[in-house]
Design an enzyme around this catalytic site. Sequence first.
Site, mmCIF file in Angstrom:
data_model
loop_
_atom_site.group_PDB
_atom_site.id
_atom_site.type_symbol
_atom_site.label_atom_id
_atom_site.label_comp_id
_atom_site.label_asym_id
_atom_site.label_seq_id
_atom_site.Cartn_x
_atom_site.Cartn_y
_atom_site.Cartn_z
ATOM 1 N N ARG A 40 0.806 -1.114 -0.081
ATOM 2 C CA ARG A 40 -0.068 0.047 -0.164
ATOM 3 C C ARG A 40 0.695 1.248 0.150
ATOM 4 O O ARG A 40 0.355 2.363 -0.647
ATOM 5 C CB ARG A 40 -0.997 0.144 1.248
ATOM 6 C CG ARG A 40 -2.165 -1.021 1.149
ATOM 7 C CD ARG A 40 -3.190 -1.094 2.340
ATOM 8 N NE ARG A 40 -4.172 -2.093 1.884
ATOM 9 C CZ ARG A 40 -5.176 -2.362 2.583
ATOM 10 N NH1 ARG A 40 -5.282 -1.641 3.924
ATOM 11 N NH2 ARG A 40 -6.204 -2.650 2.013
ATOM 12 N N LYS A 200 -19.010 -18.441 1.988
ATOM 13 C CA LYS A 200 -20.434 -18.459 2.212
ATOM 14 C C LYS A 200 -21.203 -17.699 1.045
ATOM 15 O O LYS A 200 -20.804 -16.615 0.688
ATOM 16 C CB LYS A 200 -20.816 -17.914 3.253
ATOM 17 C CG LYS A 200 -20.443 -18.423 4.537
ATOM 18 C CD LYS A 200 -20.817 -18.008 5.970
ATOM 19 C CE LYS A 200 -20.641 -19.003 7.081
ATOM 20 N NZ LYS A 200 -20.856 -18.368 8.453
ATOM 21 N N GLY A 357 -9.242 -9.689 -0.167
ATOM 22 C CA GLY A 357 -8.118 -10.116 0.567
ATOM 23 C C GLY A 357 -7.682 -11.450 0.378
ATOM 24 O O GLY A 357 -6.563 -11.907 0.180
ATOM 25 N N GLY A 380 -13.161 -4.274 1.210
ATOM 26 C CA GLY A 380 -14.588 -3.914 1.133
ATOM 27 C C GLY A 380 -15.015 -3.152 -0.142
ATOM 28 O O GLY A 380 -16.123 -3.232 -0.754
#
Length: 399
Positions: A40, A200, A357, A380
Amino acid sequence: MSEASAFRILDDADVANKRVLVRVDLNVPVDNGRVTDDTRIQAVLPTIREISDKGGKVILLAHFGRPKGEDPALSLGFIAQEVASRLGKPVAFAPATIGPVAEAAVAKLQPGDVLLLENTRFDKREEKNDPDFVAALAGLGELYVNDAFATAHRAHASTEGLAHKLPAFAGRCMQEEIEALAKALEKPERPVLAVVGGAKVSSKLDLLGNLVAKVDILVIGGGMANTFLAAQGKDVGKSLCEHDLAGTALEILDKAKAAGCEIVLPVDALAATEFKANAPHRVASVDDIKPDEMMLDAGPASVENVVARLKGAKTIVWNGPFGAFELPPFDTATVAVAQAAAELTDAGGLLSVAGGGDTVAALNHAGVADRFTYVSTAGGAFLEWLEGKPLPGVEALRR
Protein backbone atom coordinates in the site's frame (compact mmCIF):
# COMPACT_ATOMS: atom_id res chain seq x y z
CA MET A 1 -7.52 7.73 -20.08
CA SER A 2 -11.02 7.66 -21.47
CA GLU A 3 -12.20 5.45 -18.57
CA ALA A 4 -11.24 8.15 -16.07
CA SER A 5 -12.59 11.06 -18.12
CA ALA A 6 -15.71 11.12 -15.95
CA PHE A 7 -13.46 11.97 -13.00
CA ARG A 8 -11.15 14.84 -12.14
CA ILE A 9 -7.58 13.51 -12.15
CA LEU A 10 -4.13 14.92 -11.33
CA ASP A 11 -3.69 16.11 -14.93
CA ASP A 12 -6.45 18.64 -14.20
CA ALA A 13 -4.77 20.05 -11.08
CA ASP A 14 -2.27 22.92 -10.78
CA VAL A 15 -0.42 21.92 -7.62
CA ALA A 16 2.59 24.26 -7.79
CA ASN A 17 3.12 26.04 -4.46
CA LYS A 18 -0.28 24.80 -3.24
CA ARG A 19 -1.05 22.97 0.00
CA VAL A 20 -2.39 19.63 -1.23
CA LEU A 21 -4.26 17.33 1.17
CA VAL A 22 -3.68 13.77 -0.10
CA ARG A 23 -5.75 10.92 1.37
CA VAL A 24 -3.66 7.76 1.18
CA ASP A 25 -4.04 4.20 2.42
CA LEU A 26 -1.23 3.46 4.86
CA ASN A 27 -3.14 0.83 6.84
CA VAL A 28 -0.31 -1.67 6.40
CA PRO A 29 0.30 -4.92 8.31
CA VAL A 30 2.82 -4.43 11.11
CA ASP A 31 4.62 -6.91 13.36
CA ASN A 32 6.75 -5.66 16.28
CA GLY A 33 6.97 -2.19 14.81
CA ARG A 34 8.04 -3.50 11.40
CA VAL A 35 5.96 -3.21 8.20
CA THR A 36 5.56 -6.77 6.88
CA ASP A 37 3.97 -5.83 3.54
CA ASP A 38 4.55 -2.40 1.98
CA THR A 39 2.26 -2.87 -1.06
CA ARG A 40 0.00 0.00 0.00
CA ILE A 41 2.92 2.36 0.63
CA GLN A 42 4.42 1.56 -2.78
CA ALA A 43 1.02 2.16 -4.43
CA VAL A 44 0.80 5.81 -3.33
CA LEU A 45 4.42 6.83 -4.02
CA PRO A 46 3.76 7.91 -7.65
CA THR A 47 1.12 10.44 -6.55
CA ILE A 48 3.27 11.79 -3.69
CA ARG A 49 6.29 12.10 -5.99
CA GLU A 50 4.36 13.79 -8.78
CA ILE A 51 2.83 16.45 -6.53
CA SER A 52 6.16 17.01 -4.77
CA ASP A 53 8.11 17.23 -8.05
CA LYS A 54 5.64 19.80 -9.36
CA GLY A 55 6.24 22.00 -6.30
CA GLY A 56 3.15 21.11 -4.32
CA LYS A 57 3.23 20.96 -0.52
CA VAL A 58 2.10 17.40 0.21
CA ILE A 59 -0.01 16.88 3.36
CA LEU A 60 -0.81 13.19 3.83
CA LEU A 61 -4.00 12.05 5.56
CA ALA A 62 -4.35 8.40 6.59
CA HIS A 63 -5.83 6.07 9.19
CA PHE A 64 -4.23 3.09 10.89
CA GLY A 65 -6.12 0.30 12.62
CA ARG A 66 -9.43 0.86 14.38
CA PRO A 67 -8.67 3.16 17.31
CA LYS A 68 -11.30 4.09 19.86
CA GLY A 69 -9.97 7.61 20.42
CA GLU A 70 -6.27 8.44 20.70
CA ASP A 71 -4.08 5.35 21.02
CA PRO A 72 -0.25 5.66 21.02
CA ALA A 73 0.01 2.10 19.72
CA LEU A 74 -1.81 3.20 16.54
CA SER A 75 0.10 6.43 15.94
CA LEU A 76 1.35 7.00 12.39
CA GLY A 77 4.70 8.38 13.63
CA PHE A 78 6.77 5.35 12.61
CA ILE A 79 4.95 5.09 9.25
CA ALA A 80 6.35 8.53 8.28
CA GLN A 81 9.83 7.01 8.38
CA GLU A 82 8.69 3.98 6.37
CA VAL A 83 7.26 6.27 3.67
CA ALA A 84 10.40 8.46 3.71
CA SER A 85 12.74 5.50 3.19
CA ARG A 86 10.80 4.39 0.11
CA LEU A 87 10.21 7.90 -1.19
CA GLY A 88 13.88 8.80 -0.91
CA LYS A 89 13.20 12.13 0.82
CA PRO A 90 12.21 13.29 4.31
CA VAL A 91 8.60 12.99 5.46
CA ALA A 92 7.77 15.25 8.42
CA PHE A 93 5.23 14.08 11.00
CA ALA A 94 2.73 16.11 13.01
CA PRO A 95 1.29 14.36 16.10
CA ALA A 96 -2.12 15.94 15.42
CA THR A 97 -4.64 15.90 12.58
CA ILE A 98 -6.09 19.39 13.09
CA GLY A 99 -5.50 22.30 15.47
CA PRO A 100 -2.43 24.42 16.32
CA VAL A 101 0.14 21.58 16.11
CA ALA A 102 -1.04 20.50 12.65
CA GLU A 103 -1.34 24.13 11.49
CA ALA A 104 2.23 24.92 12.62
CA ALA A 105 3.60 21.87 10.78
CA VAL A 106 1.75 22.86 7.58
CA ALA A 107 3.00 26.46 7.86
CA LYS A 108 6.62 25.23 7.78
CA LEU A 109 6.20 23.41 4.45
CA GLN A 110 8.21 24.55 1.45
CA PRO A 111 7.27 23.59 -2.15
CA GLY A 112 8.04 19.89 -2.63
CA ASP A 113 7.96 19.04 1.10
CA VAL A 114 5.96 16.10 2.45
CA LEU A 115 4.13 15.98 5.80
CA LEU A 116 2.11 13.16 7.37
CA LEU A 117 -0.59 14.13 9.88
CA GLU A 118 -1.64 11.89 12.77
CA ASN A 119 -4.18 9.04 12.40
CA THR A 120 -7.45 10.61 11.18
CA ARG A 121 -9.48 8.11 13.21
CA PHE A 122 -8.07 9.40 16.51
CA ASP A 123 -10.89 11.96 16.13
CA LYS A 124 -14.27 10.23 16.34
CA ARG A 125 -15.72 12.88 14.02
CA GLU A 126 -13.74 11.41 11.09
CA GLU A 127 -16.01 8.37 10.68
CA LYS A 128 -19.13 10.51 11.22
CA ASN A 129 -18.09 12.84 8.38
CA ASP A 130 -18.70 15.67 10.84
CA PRO A 131 -18.97 19.07 9.07
CA ASP A 132 -16.84 20.90 11.69
CA PHE A 133 -14.07 18.30 11.40
CA VAL A 134 -14.25 18.46 7.58
CA ALA A 135 -13.98 22.27 7.73
CA ALA A 136 -10.96 22.07 10.08
CA LEU A 137 -9.21 19.61 7.75
CA ALA A 138 -10.07 21.70 4.68
CA GLY A 139 -8.54 24.76 6.34
CA LEU A 140 -5.12 23.07 6.17
CA GLY A 141 -5.13 22.74 2.38
CA GLU A 142 -6.05 24.36 -0.91
CA LEU A 143 -6.56 21.22 -3.02
CA TYR A 144 -7.67 17.68 -2.19
CA VAL A 145 -6.44 14.46 -3.82
CA ASN A 146 -7.94 11.06 -2.96
CA ASP A 147 -5.53 8.20 -3.64
CA ALA A 148 -7.13 5.65 -1.28
CA PHE A 149 -9.56 3.45 -3.21
CA ALA A 150 -9.56 0.94 -0.33
CA THR A 151 -11.46 3.44 1.84
CA ALA A 152 -13.66 4.85 -0.95
CA HIS A 153 -16.71 2.89 0.19
CA ARG A 154 -16.72 4.87 3.46
CA ALA A 155 -18.25 8.36 3.53
CA HIS A 156 -15.76 9.69 6.08
CA ALA A 157 -14.47 13.24 6.50
CA SER A 158 -11.09 12.54 4.87
CA THR A 159 -12.44 10.24 2.13
CA GLU A 160 -15.61 12.04 1.03
CA GLY A 161 -16.34 15.20 3.02
CA LEU A 162 -13.21 17.02 1.86
CA ALA A 163 -14.07 16.46 -1.80
CA HIS A 164 -17.03 18.81 -1.38
CA LYS A 165 -14.98 21.51 0.38
CA LEU A 166 -11.91 21.80 -1.85
CA PRO A 167 -11.17 21.28 -5.57
CA ALA A 168 -10.91 17.46 -5.62
CA PHE A 169 -8.97 15.05 -7.82
CA ALA A 170 -8.19 11.33 -8.10
CA GLY A 171 -4.57 10.39 -7.41
CA ARG A 172 -2.71 8.03 -9.76
CA CYS A 173 -3.43 4.89 -7.71
CA MET A 174 -7.14 5.77 -7.51
CA GLN A 175 -7.19 6.60 -11.23
CA GLU A 176 -5.55 3.27 -12.11
CA GLU A 177 -8.13 1.41 -10.02
CA ILE A 178 -11.09 3.27 -11.57
CA GLU A 179 -9.77 2.63 -15.08
CA ALA A 180 -9.09 -1.07 -14.45
CA LEU A 181 -12.52 -1.65 -12.94
CA ALA A 182 -14.30 0.27 -15.69
CA LYS A 183 -12.57 -1.86 -18.33
CA ALA A 184 -13.54 -5.04 -16.49
CA LEU A 185 -17.25 -4.47 -15.90
CA GLU A 186 -18.49 -1.10 -17.19
CA LYS A 187 -17.29 -1.40 -20.79
CA PRO A 188 -15.69 -4.83 -21.00
CA GLU A 189 -14.52 -6.82 -23.97
CA ARG A 190 -16.78 -9.86 -24.11
CA PRO A 191 -17.16 -12.66 -23.24
CA VAL A 192 -16.73 -11.71 -19.55
CA LEU A 193 -16.10 -14.51 -17.07
CA ALA A 194 -16.38 -13.94 -13.32
CA VAL A 195 -14.96 -16.27 -10.68
CA VAL A 196 -16.65 -15.97 -7.30
CA GLY A 197 -15.39 -18.20 -4.53
CA GLY A 198 -15.19 -18.16 -0.77
CA ALA A 199 -17.01 -19.79 2.08
CA LYS A 200 -20.53 -18.43 2.15
CA VAL A 201 -23.27 -17.46 -0.28
CA SER A 202 -24.80 -15.23 2.43
CA SER A 203 -21.82 -12.84 2.34
CA LYS A 204 -21.97 -12.50 -1.45
CA LEU A 205 -25.67 -12.38 -2.29
CA ASP A 206 -25.53 -8.81 -3.65
CA LEU A 207 -22.42 -9.68 -5.61
CA LEU A 208 -23.96 -12.73 -7.28
CA GLY A 209 -27.18 -10.84 -8.03
CA ASN A 210 -25.27 -8.03 -9.75
CA LEU A 211 -22.86 -10.25 -11.68
CA VAL A 212 -25.43 -12.54 -13.31
CA ALA A 213 -26.85 -9.45 -15.02
CA LYS A 214 -23.41 -8.24 -16.18
CA VAL A 215 -21.23 -11.20 -17.11
CA ASP A 216 -21.51 -13.99 -19.67
CA ILE A 217 -20.14 -16.81 -17.51
CA LEU A 218 -20.19 -17.02 -13.70
CA VAL A 219 -17.92 -19.65 -12.14
CA ILE A 220 -18.87 -20.42 -8.54
CA GLY A 221 -16.26 -22.09 -6.33
CA GLY A 222 -15.31 -22.62 -2.71
CA GLY A 223 -17.74 -23.49 0.05
CA MET A 224 -20.46 -21.40 -1.58
CA ALA A 225 -20.60 -23.83 -4.53
CA ASN A 226 -21.74 -26.53 -2.10
CA THR A 227 -24.87 -24.52 -1.29
CA PHE A 228 -25.79 -24.46 -4.99
CA LEU A 229 -25.08 -28.18 -5.38
CA ALA A 230 -27.21 -28.98 -2.32
CA ALA A 231 -30.00 -26.78 -3.70
CA GLN A 232 -29.95 -28.98 -6.82
CA GLY A 233 -30.54 -32.02 -4.64
CA LYS A 234 -26.99 -33.32 -4.33
CA ASP A 235 -25.77 -34.82 -1.04
CA VAL A 236 -22.77 -32.71 0.03
CA GLY A 237 -21.96 -34.80 3.12
CA LYS A 238 -20.27 -32.75 5.86
CA SER A 239 -19.14 -30.04 3.45
CA LEU A 240 -19.50 -26.39 4.45
CA CYS A 241 -22.99 -25.54 3.20
CA GLU A 242 -25.79 -23.06 3.94
CA HIS A 243 -28.74 -25.40 3.52
CA ASP A 244 -31.17 -22.66 4.57
CA LEU A 245 -30.20 -20.69 1.46
CA ALA A 246 -31.22 -23.38 -1.03
CA GLY A 247 -34.19 -21.27 -2.21
CA THR A 248 -31.95 -18.23 -2.69
CA ALA A 249 -29.43 -20.31 -4.68
CA LEU A 250 -32.18 -21.54 -6.99
CA GLU A 251 -33.41 -17.94 -7.47
CA ILE A 252 -29.89 -16.89 -8.50
CA LEU A 253 -29.74 -19.79 -10.99
CA ASP A 254 -33.11 -18.71 -12.45
CA LYS A 255 -32.01 -15.09 -12.65
CA ALA A 256 -28.83 -16.14 -14.47
CA LYS A 257 -30.79 -18.23 -16.96
CA ALA A 258 -33.11 -15.30 -17.70
CA ALA A 259 -30.10 -12.99 -18.20
CA GLY A 260 -28.30 -15.44 -20.51
CA CYS A 261 -25.48 -15.93 -18.01
CA GLU A 262 -23.99 -19.44 -17.84
CA ILE A 263 -23.35 -20.68 -14.29
CA VAL A 264 -20.43 -23.09 -13.91
CA LEU A 265 -20.41 -25.27 -10.78
CA PRO A 266 -17.91 -27.99 -9.81
CA VAL A 267 -18.52 -31.43 -11.30
CA ASP A 268 -15.95 -33.13 -9.07
CA ALA A 269 -14.09 -32.39 -5.86
CA LEU A 270 -11.20 -33.34 -3.61
CA ALA A 271 -13.10 -35.01 -0.79
CA ALA A 272 -11.68 -35.68 2.68
CA THR A 273 -13.00 -36.59 6.12
CA GLU A 274 -10.68 -34.15 7.95
CA PHE A 275 -10.15 -30.42 7.52
CA LYS A 276 -6.35 -30.27 7.72
CA ALA A 277 -3.30 -29.99 5.50
CA ASN A 278 -2.45 -33.16 3.55
CA ALA A 279 -5.51 -34.99 4.91
CA PRO A 280 -6.16 -38.30 3.10
CA HIS A 281 -8.47 -37.45 0.19
CA ARG A 282 -9.90 -38.72 -3.05
CA VAL A 283 -11.21 -37.25 -6.29
CA ALA A 284 -14.98 -37.76 -6.25
CA SER A 285 -17.87 -36.77 -8.49
CA VAL A 286 -20.20 -34.26 -6.83
CA ASP A 287 -22.84 -37.02 -7.16
CA ASP A 288 -20.73 -39.36 -5.04
CA ILE A 289 -19.90 -37.57 -1.79
CA LYS A 290 -20.09 -39.85 1.24
CA PRO A 291 -21.93 -38.74 4.42
CA ASP A 292 -18.69 -38.26 6.40
CA GLU A 293 -16.80 -36.43 3.61
CA MET A 294 -16.18 -32.74 2.93
CA MET A 295 -15.50 -31.20 -0.47
CA LEU A 296 -12.37 -29.14 0.21
CA ASP A 297 -11.40 -28.18 -3.35
CA ALA A 298 -12.66 -28.42 -6.92
CA GLY A 299 -11.44 -31.53 -8.72
CA PRO A 300 -9.44 -31.91 -11.99
CA ALA A 301 -12.49 -32.15 -14.28
CA SER A 302 -13.89 -28.95 -12.75
CA VAL A 303 -10.57 -27.18 -13.32
CA GLU A 304 -10.52 -28.38 -16.94
CA ASN A 305 -14.07 -27.00 -17.38
CA VAL A 306 -13.11 -23.57 -16.05
CA VAL A 307 -9.84 -23.34 -18.01
CA ALA A 308 -11.66 -24.28 -21.25
CA ARG A 309 -14.10 -21.39 -20.72
CA LEU A 310 -11.26 -19.05 -19.77
CA LYS A 311 -9.64 -19.71 -23.14
CA GLY A 312 -12.73 -18.32 -24.85
CA ALA A 313 -13.06 -15.28 -22.56
CA LYS A 314 -11.73 -11.76 -23.15
CA THR A 315 -12.18 -10.46 -19.58
CA ILE A 316 -12.00 -12.16 -16.18
CA VAL A 317 -13.04 -10.69 -12.82
CA TRP A 318 -11.99 -12.78 -9.82
CA ASN A 319 -13.07 -12.65 -6.18
CA GLY A 320 -12.52 -15.61 -3.88
CA PRO A 321 -10.65 -18.97 -3.98
CA PHE A 322 -11.90 -22.36 -5.21
CA GLY A 323 -11.14 -24.31 -2.06
CA ALA A 324 -9.34 -24.32 1.28
CA PHE A 325 -6.26 -22.92 -0.48
CA GLU A 326 -4.33 -22.40 2.79
CA LEU A 327 -4.19 -26.20 3.20
CA PRO A 328 -2.25 -28.22 0.63
CA PRO A 329 -3.29 -30.03 -1.55
CA PHE A 330 -6.63 -28.20 -1.40
CA ASP A 331 -5.00 -25.24 -3.14
CA THR A 332 -4.71 -27.19 -6.40
CA ALA A 333 -7.73 -25.78 -8.25
CA THR A 334 -7.09 -22.16 -7.24
CA VAL A 335 -3.44 -22.37 -8.31
CA ALA A 336 -4.22 -24.14 -11.62
CA VAL A 337 -6.90 -21.65 -12.69
CA ALA A 338 -4.80 -18.67 -11.54
CA GLN A 339 -1.83 -19.89 -13.58
CA ALA A 340 -4.03 -20.45 -16.64
CA ALA A 341 -5.43 -16.91 -16.31
CA ALA A 342 -1.90 -15.50 -15.96
CA GLU A 343 -0.70 -17.34 -19.09
CA LEU A 344 -3.65 -16.06 -21.14
CA THR A 345 -3.01 -12.53 -19.82
CA ASP A 346 0.71 -12.82 -20.74
CA ALA A 347 -0.31 -13.88 -24.26
CA GLY A 348 -2.34 -10.69 -24.60
CA GLY A 349 -5.72 -12.34 -25.04
CA LEU A 350 -7.22 -11.70 -21.62
CA LEU A 351 -7.84 -8.69 -19.37
CA SER A 352 -7.63 -10.05 -15.81
CA VAL A 353 -8.78 -8.11 -12.75
CA ALA A 354 -8.85 -9.56 -9.25
CA GLY A 355 -9.42 -8.24 -5.76
CA GLY A 356 -10.34 -8.95 -2.15
CA GLY A 357 -8.10 -10.10 0.70
CA ASP A 358 -8.37 -13.88 0.19
CA THR A 359 -8.04 -13.48 -3.56
CA VAL A 360 -4.82 -11.45 -3.34
CA ALA A 361 -3.39 -13.99 -0.88
CA ALA A 362 -4.38 -16.85 -3.19
CA LEU A 363 -2.82 -15.21 -6.28
CA ASN A 364 0.36 -14.47 -4.32
CA HIS A 365 0.37 -18.10 -3.19
CA ALA A 366 0.07 -19.17 -6.84
CA GLY A 367 2.92 -16.79 -7.72
CA VAL A 368 0.92 -14.96 -10.38
CA ALA A 369 -0.35 -11.73 -8.77
CA ASP A 370 2.11 -9.63 -10.80
CA ARG A 371 0.98 -11.28 -14.05
CA PHE A 372 -2.68 -10.25 -13.79
CA THR A 373 -3.67 -7.02 -15.56
CA TYR A 374 -4.73 -5.51 -12.26
CA VAL A 375 -4.93 -6.76 -8.68
CA SER A 376 -6.84 -4.56 -6.26
CA THR A 377 -5.66 -4.53 -2.65
CA ALA A 378 -9.01 -3.02 -1.62
CA GLY A 379 -11.23 -5.54 0.15
CA GLY A 380 -14.57 -3.91 1.03
CA ALA A 381 -14.41 -1.25 -1.68
CA PHE A 382 -13.63 -3.80 -4.40
CA LEU A 383 -16.49 -6.03 -3.24
CA GLU A 384 -18.98 -3.15 -3.10
CA TRP A 385 -17.94 -2.05 -6.58
CA LEU A 386 -18.52 -5.62 -7.86
CA GLU A 387 -21.92 -5.51 -6.17
CA GLY A 388 -22.78 -2.46 -8.28
CA LYS A 389 -22.92 -0.08 -5.33
CA PRO A 390 -21.75 3.53 -5.76
CA LEU A 391 -18.63 4.29 -3.69
CA PRO A 392 -18.96 7.67 -1.92
CA GLY A 393 -15.25 8.48 -2.16
CA VAL A 394 -15.23 7.83 -5.92
CA GLU A 395 -18.55 9.49 -6.70
CA ALA A 396 -17.32 12.71 -5.03
CA LEU A 397 -14.54 12.93 -7.67
CA ARG A 398 -16.89 12.96 -10.66
CA ARG A 399 -16.62 16.00 -12.93
